[in-house]
Design a protein around this motif. Structure first.
Motif: not given
Length: 146
Positions: A10-13, A18-21, A23-29, A79-84
């Protein structure tokens, strides 16, 4: 240690919102918390932000590896996250970041985060690995690259 063992299904987004780091941290956390990888979101976020203060974790080539060591972490995890569209991330090469590999490691785990970080960074210097991950559409495709 095999990096594939530190990821979780489940650790792949693939579409970070998020529009800044932060927000992305919060999303991944939040994903880490919902999947019982961490017990306390604020405690782990503090560890991540404290590390960010020490220097950029944007390593260049569109990649960031934020990492935190905290007693709120249950199990070593990536955990991996991607933002095109990419994020302004204060990277070493001043480019936007599209791929975020967040490392969470329990406090007292004998520099486990350094081992994971080192192995991940050594893997991500290979252009074909980065392209394979960037083009992946599923966790299985990413794990196959590793």
């Amino acid at each position: 240690m095999d990096l594939k063992d530190v990821f979780f299904k489940e650790g792949f987004i693939f579409d970070l919102k998020g529009n800044d780091k932060i927000e992305v941290f919060d999303e991944m956390i939040e994903v880490l918390y919902k999947n019982n990888r961490i017990r306390d979101k604020e405690n782990f976020k503090y560890a991540i932000l404290k590390r960010e203060e020490e220097g950029p974790t944007g390593i260049g080539n569109g990649i960031a590896i934020p990492h935190g060591v905290s007693d709120s972490v249950n199990v070593p995890t990536i955990i991996y996250g991607y933002k095109e569209s990419g994020l302004d991330y204060e990277s070493l090469d001043d480019t936007d970041v599209s791929m975020v590999f967040m490392i969470a490691v329990p406090k007292g785990s004998n520099n486990e985060h350094l081992k994971i970080l080192s192995q991940l960074a050594r893997t991500l210097v290979h252009k074909e690995v980065v392209e394979g991950i960037r083009n992946a559409k599923s966790p299985e495709e990413i794990l196959k690259v590793f």
